[in-house]
Design a protein around this motif. Structure first.
Motif, PDB file in Angstrom:
ATOM      1  N   MET A 160      47.500  27.577  48.336  1.00  0.00           N
ATOM      2  CA  MET A 160      46.551  28.481  48.974  1.00  0.00           C
ATOM      3  C   MET A 160      46.714  29.906  48.460  1.00  0.00           C
ATOM      4  SD  MET A 160      45.792  29.086  53.011  1.00  0.00           S
ATOM      5  CE  MET A 160      44.469  30.213  53.514  1.00  0.00           C
ATOM      6  N   ALA A 161      47.964  30.309  48.151  1.00  0.00           N
ATOM      7  CA  ALA A 161      48.197  31.665  47.641  1.00  0.00           C
ATOM      8  C   ALA A 161      47.480  31.877  46.308  1.00  0.00           C
ATOM      9  CB  ALA A 161      49.692  31.919  47.485  1.00  0.00           C
ATOM     10  N   VAL A 162      47.603  30.911  45.405  1.00  0.00           N
ATOM     11  CA  VAL A 162      46.920  31.039  44.108  1.00  0.00           C
ATOM     12  C   VAL A 162      45.406  31.018  44.296  1.00  0.00           C
ATOM     13  CG1 VAL A 162      46.483  29.874  41.911  1.00  0.00           C
ATOM     14  CG2 VAL A 162      48.818  30.153  42.728  1.00  0.00           C
ATOM     15  N   ARG A 163      44.938  30.157  45.177  1.00  0.00           N
ATOM     16  CA  ARG A 163      43.497  30.113  45.456  1.00  0.00           C
ATOM     17  C   ARG A 163      43.009  31.459  45.982  1.00  0.00           C
ATOM     18  NH1 ARG A 163      40.752  25.383  49.215  1.00  0.00           N
ATOM     19  NH2 ARG A 163      38.644  26.239  49.323  1.00  0.00           N
ATOM     20  N   ALA A 164      43.796  32.077  46.880  1.00  0.00           N
ATOM     21  CA  ALA A 164      43.413  33.380  47.436  1.00  0.00           C
ATOM     22  C   ALA A 164      43.455  34.471  46.375  1.00  0.00           C
ATOM     23  CB  ALA A 164      44.336  33.736  48.601  1.00  0.00           C
ATOM     24  N   LEU A 165      44.468  34.455  45.515  1.00  0.00           N
ATOM     25  CA  LEU A 165      44.552  35.447  44.437  1.00  0.00           C
ATOM     26  C   LEU A 165      43.359  35.317  43.490  1.00  0.00           C
ATOM     27  CD1 LEU A 165      48.365  35.269  43.611  1.00  0.00           C
ATOM     28  CD2 LEU A 165      47.156  37.199  44.648  1.00  0.00           C
ATOM     29  N   GLU A 166      42.999  34.086  43.172  1.00  0.00           N
ATOM     30  CA  GLU A 166      41.852  33.872  42.287  1.00  0.00           C
ATOM     31  C   GLU A 166      40.561  34.384  42.922  1.00  0.00           C
ATOM     32  OE1 GLU A 166      41.810  32.758  39.102  1.00  0.00           O
ATOM     33  OE2 GLU A 166      43.972  32.955  39.293  1.00  0.00           O
ATOM     34  N   HIS A 167      40.415  34.147  44.221  1.00  0.00           N
ATOM     35  CA  HIS A 167      39.208  34.627  44.923  1.00  0.00           C
ATOM     36  C   HIS A 167      39.154  36.148  44.920  1.00  0.00           C
ATOM     37  CE1 HIS A 167      35.971  34.812  47.841  1.00  0.00           C
ATOM     38  NE2 HIS A 167      36.709  35.646  48.562  1.00  0.00           N
ATOM     39  N   ILE A 168      40.302  36.791  45.188  1.00  0.00           N
ATOM     40  CA  ILE A 168      40.352  38.260  45.183  1.00  0.00           C
ATOM     41  C   ILE A 168      39.976  38.799  43.806  1.00  0.00           C
ATOM     42  CG2 ILE A 168      41.938  40.231  45.270  1.00  0.00           C
ATOM     43  CD1 ILE A 168      43.426  38.678  47.512  1.00  0.00           C
ATOM     44  N   ALA A 169      40.571  38.226  42.758  1.00  0.00           N
ATOM     45  CA  ALA A 169      40.319  38.723  41.404  1.00  0.00           C
ATOM     46  C   ALA A 169      38.859  38.553  41.010  1.00  0.00           C
ATOM     47  CB  ALA A 169      41.226  38.005  40.406  1.00  0.00           C
ATOM     48  N   CYS A 182      44.365  40.960  36.494  1.00  0.00           N
ATOM     49  CA  CYS A 182      45.418  39.955  36.450  1.00  0.00           C
ATOM     50  C   CYS A 182      46.501  40.357  37.445  1.00  0.00           C
ATOM     51  CB  CYS A 182      46.006  39.852  35.041  1.00  0.00           C
ATOM     52  SG  CYS A 182      47.300  38.598  34.875  1.00  0.00           S
ATOM     53  N   VAL A 183      47.059  39.371  38.169  1.00  0.00           N
ATOM     54  CA  VAL A 183      48.121  39.645  39.136  1.00  0.00           C
ATOM     55  C   VAL A 183      49.188  38.564  39.033  1.00  0.00           C
ATOM     56  CG1 VAL A 183      46.728  38.539  40.947  1.00  0.00           C
ATOM     57  CG2 VAL A 183      48.684  39.959  41.581  1.00  0.00           C
ATOM     58  N   HIS A 184      50.451  38.989  38.940  1.00  0.00           N
ATOM     59  CA  HIS A 184      51.604  38.089  38.939  1.00  0.00           C
ATOM     60  C   HIS A 184      52.477  38.436  40.145  1.00  0.00           C
ATOM     61  CE1 HIS A 184      51.542  37.096  34.328  1.00  0.00           C
ATOM     62  NE2 HIS A 184      50.390  36.863  34.920  1.00  0.00           N
ATOM     63  N   HIS A 185      52.928  37.426  40.878  1.00  0.00           N
ATOM     64  CA  HIS A 185      53.745  37.659  42.067  1.00  0.00           C
ATOM     65  C   HIS A 185      54.971  36.763  42.037  1.00  0.00           C
ATOM     66  CE1 HIS A 185      54.856  38.707  46.127  1.00  0.00           C
ATOM     67  NE2 HIS A 185      53.749  39.407  46.300  1.00  0.00           N
ATOM     68  N   ARG A 186      56.121  37.326  42.412  1.00  0.00           N
ATOM     69  CA  ARG A 186      57.363  36.572  42.496  1.00  0.00           C
ATOM     70  C   ARG A 186      57.463  35.826  43.821  1.00  0.00           C
ATOM     71  NH1 ARG A 186      62.130  38.344  39.877  1.00  0.00           N
ATOM     72  NH2 ARG A 186      63.212  36.707  41.070  1.00  0.00           N
ATOM     73  N   VAL A 187      58.219  34.740  43.806  1.00  0.00           N
ATOM     74  CA  VAL A 187      58.686  34.085  45.009  1.00  0.00           C
ATOM     75  C   VAL A 187      60.187  33.824  44.853  1.00  0.00           C
ATOM     76  CG1 VAL A 187      56.516  32.995  45.697  1.00  0.00           C
ATOM     77  CG2 VAL A 187      57.998  31.843  44.058  1.00  0.00           C
ATOM     78  N   GLY A 188      60.851  33.504  45.966  1.00  0.00           N
ATOM     79  CA  GLY A 188      62.275  33.239  45.909  1.00  0.00           C
ATOM     80  C   GLY A 188      63.106  34.493  46.119  1.00  0.00           C
ATOM     81  N   CYS A 216      42.839  45.311  44.711  1.00  0.00           N
ATOM     82  CA  CYS A 216      43.579  44.063  44.587  1.00  0.00           C
ATOM     83  C   CYS A 216      44.831  44.069  45.457  1.00  0.00           C
ATOM     84  CB  CYS A 216      43.943  43.803  43.131  1.00  0.00           C
ATOM     85  SG  CYS A 216      44.806  42.231  42.874  1.00  0.00           S
ATOM     86  N   ILE A 217      45.634  45.130  45.403  1.00  0.00           N
ATOM     87  CA  ILE A 217      46.873  45.135  46.175  1.00  0.00           C
ATOM     88  C   ILE A 217      46.576  45.185  47.667  1.00  0.00           C
ATOM     89  CG2 ILE A 217      47.205  47.650  46.024  1.00  0.00           C
ATOM     90  CD1 ILE A 217      49.926  44.874  46.111  1.00  0.00           C
ATOM     91  N   GLU A 218      45.536  45.907  48.079  1.00  0.00           N
ATOM     92  CA  GLU A 218      45.212  45.966  49.501  1.00  0.00           C
ATOM     93  C   GLU A 218      44.748  44.604  50.014  1.00  0.00           C
ATOM     94  OE1 GLU A 218      45.991  48.381  51.404  1.00  0.00           O
ATOM     95  OE2 GLU A 218      46.632  49.655  49.753  1.00  0.00           O
ATOM     96  N   SER A 219      43.932  43.896  49.231  1.00  0.00           N
ATOM     97  CA  SER A 219      43.480  42.565  49.637  1.00  0.00           C
ATOM     98  C   SER A 219      44.629  41.568  49.625  1.00  0.00           C
ATOM     99  CB  SER A 219      42.360  42.079  48.703  1.00  0.00           C
ATOM    100  OG  SER A 219      41.225  42.894  48.808  1.00  0.00           O
ATOM    101  N   LEU A 220      45.508  41.683  48.641  1.00  0.00           N
ATOM    102  CA  LEU A 220      46.656  40.782  48.547  1.00  0.00           C
ATOM    103  C   LEU A 220      47.528  40.897  49.801  1.00  0.00           C
ATOM    104  CD1 LEU A 220      48.917  40.405  45.392  1.00  0.00           C
ATOM    105  CD2 LEU A 220      49.906  40.580  47.664  1.00  0.00           C
TER     106      LEU A 220
END
Length: 243
Positions: A160-169, A182-188, A216-220
């Motif tokens: 869902m996170a990737v789907r949401a990022l794609e929708h935002i972009a 383009c947006v890259h996000h860490r996990v872990g 982008c950052i505000e929507s993320l």
């Protein structure tokens, strides 16, 4: 890793056809429940609101967190009047703050446990027509809310996170013609000083590039199911703010 607690099974009232339902848990509500999913048996045609009542009755300790969670069905947010379909993927989504076992990608995005590279994000948006290229890097800071941070842990509802990022972009690229994002996000696990998120935007002119990056950052921070657990000298806390 919290010890797994036995699932609570709710039985539908007499005369109602039960539907077995599995509900994914994340971040603070997962930690409070001591397990990653709930297994319920709901009446056929139950709504999200009715499901909340069942969970509250079966798990009194979750009531406070449950009230602030949104519900996603098949990776789309729904309201409490929505009927729960059979065999749907259901998730309780706490307020997001932006791990799973590996990277997930989309045309505009990457969700990964690996170190982020600014050059890779910039390279995804740079082109001959880009007169302005801007970037945002969100780093893990040493001091937060008056405490000394030891490290952070980011957790995501990966698909869902990737789907949401794609929708935002794609939404932002439609809003600002000729923008690439383009947006890259860490996990872990992240140490102090490491980048949690990198966003890059390009456009023929700088104003659109800056605006796209900011949007982008505000929507993320608002809509992407990524959570941050902050570990300090005293203890730990799930933070419902962005990086």
């Amino acid at each position: 890793m919290e010890p797994a607690a036995p699932p609570v099974i709710y039985t539908a009232a007499e005369g109602q056809l039960p539907v077995n339902t599995s509900i994914l848990l994340f971040a603070g509500i997962r930690q409070r429940a001591g397990q990653a999913r709930l297994e319920l048996s709901l009446p056929a045609g139950a709504t999200v609101g009715e499901m909340r009542k069942v969970i509250s009755g079966a798990y009194p300790d979750l009531q406070t967190l449950l009230q602030i969670c949104r519900v996603a069905v098949d990776q789309t947010f729904v309201d409490d009047t929505s009927v729960i379909p059979e065999n749907a993927e259901i998730a309780l989504i706490p307020p997001v703050s932006g791990g799973h076992d590996g990277p997930r990608t989309g045309p505009h995005s990457l969700l990964t446990p690996d170190t982020l590279e600014l050059a890779a994000v910039l390279g995804a948006v740079e082109h001959a027509g880009a007169g302005g290229v801007t970037s945002f890097i969100g780093n893990v800071r040493r001091h937060s809310r008056g405490k000394m941070v030891r490290f952070l842990e980011y957790e995501a509802y990966g698909p869902m996170a990737v789907r949401a990022l794609e929708h935002i972009a794609s939404t932002i690229e439609t809003r600002y013609p000729d923008v690439r994002l383009c947006v890259h996000h860490r996990v872990g696990h992240l140490e102090v000083g490491e980048a949690a998120v990198i966003i890059a935007a390009s456009a023929p002119h700088r104003a659109e590039a800056f605006a796209a990056c900011r949007d982008c950052i505000e929507s993320l921070k608002k809509d992407v199911p990524i959570w941050k657990r902050e570990v300090d000298e005293i203890g730990d806390e799930w933070i419902s703010q962005g990086p």
